[in-house]
Design an enzyme around this catalytic site. Sequence first.
Site, PDB file in Angstrom:
ATOM      1  N   ASP A 165       0.704  -1.205   0.072  1.00  0.00           N
ATOM      2  CA  ASP A 165       0.051   0.180   0.067  1.00  0.00           C
ATOM      3  C   ASP A 165       0.710   1.114   0.201  1.00  0.00           C
ATOM      4  OD1 ASP A 165       0.907  -0.713   2.692  1.00  0.00           O
ATOM      5  OD2 ASP A 165      -0.813   0.395   3.600  1.00  0.00           O
ATOM      6  N   GLU A 204       0.236  -0.908   5.813  1.00  0.00           N
ATOM      7  CA  GLU A 204       1.274  -0.353   6.667  1.00  0.00           C
ATOM      8  C   GLU A 204       0.917   1.041   7.007  1.00  0.00           C
ATOM      9  OE1 GLU A 204       4.905   1.268   8.286  1.00  0.00           O
ATOM     10  OE2 GLU A 204       4.016   1.702   6.172  1.00  0.00           O
TER      11      GLU A 204
HETATM   12 ZN   LIG Z   1       6.698   2.210   3.953  1.00  0.00          ZN
END
Ligand SMILES: [Zn+2]
Length: 376
Positions: free
Chosen positions: A68, A133
Amino acid sequence: MSATFELTTELLRRPSVSPDDQGCLDVLVGRLDPLNFQSERLRFGPVDNLWTRHGAGAPILCFAGHTDVVPTGPREEWNTDPFEPTVKDGILYARGAADMKSGLAAMIVAAERFIAKHPVHKGTLAFLLTSDEEGPSVDGTRRVVEVLDGRKEKIDWCVVGEPTSDTLLGDVVKIGRRGSLSGKLTVHGIQGHVAYPHLADNPVHSLAPALAELTSRAWDNGNDYFQPTTFQVSNISAGTGAPNVVPGELRARFNIRFSTEQTVEKLQQTITEILDRHKVNYTLEWFVSGLPFFTPPGVLSAAVQKAVQEKIGRTPTLSTTGGTSDGRFIARLGAQVVELGVINASIHKVNECVRVDDIEVLAGMYERVMELLLAT
Ligand SMILES: [Zn+2]
């Protein structure tokens, strides 16, 4: 162009703004499955995760990362389309170019090359990849680690591909991260007329001495690997807007980045002691966004340092600076965790970029780490 560059751009074309993976993990699984990796897709809530292994038993060397990316920010401030990777003067521009699709591509290509040379290697080569994340980091690595822990699966060594480099690829390797503790403070007072302060209780005045102490305090001196703990007020507000009204309430937010010299409990105790001693009338909510983790120099950091030294002729600095990373979850499995990736100067900014040559060199560093730790 190199295989690593090609895979990087294939990932960059997918607008995988957190937590929407946009098929990035499919692309990576498509590369690993032909190598006989055993892949498990673990989906929690809106988050796609992958745990995949090649070989069997200990030692387990895991590469970790995220597909992501953060949002682009104002598109008009980008010189190029953030999801159309563009090379100019040896620099590749796109959202995720540095954080961290080049890192992902480098680790996958490194695995392809390593397994081609060492189809039978020691132990297990694994990947732990997530699409959460940059977001809340709840259904990503944290949950995968819980699953692994529940099955008593261990990770011995973990290399996180986050962008750790400062000005030269490989100049900085992270062997830990500081913890992050936030507080949401409300100071209660009594609203009133500024001309009749004895009938009011000004929360700005009651907090001021405590705040002076908190902001000037030396929390600790850090240690050989950690910077000193720091306290920062991020938000503060009080007042009605009128110049003649004593406010009835003050709201503040603060954050502490702390070294392994502190614990959450110790910090909370110190802060409440200071507020109490200054007789502040308050309520306080705490948020622990990450505990510090630290991998003392050892087998893994030595292998990473050697791999970097061989490629750039310079030994990287071992550091624990910067924000939190998913390494904090993986460290809980008892793993040694080291982070190595490209230059981080442009991450989360407009016109995010990576040096094209660095992507291929990084793949070489990762492959060398695999060889040093798993080749027979
Ligand atoms: Zn990162």
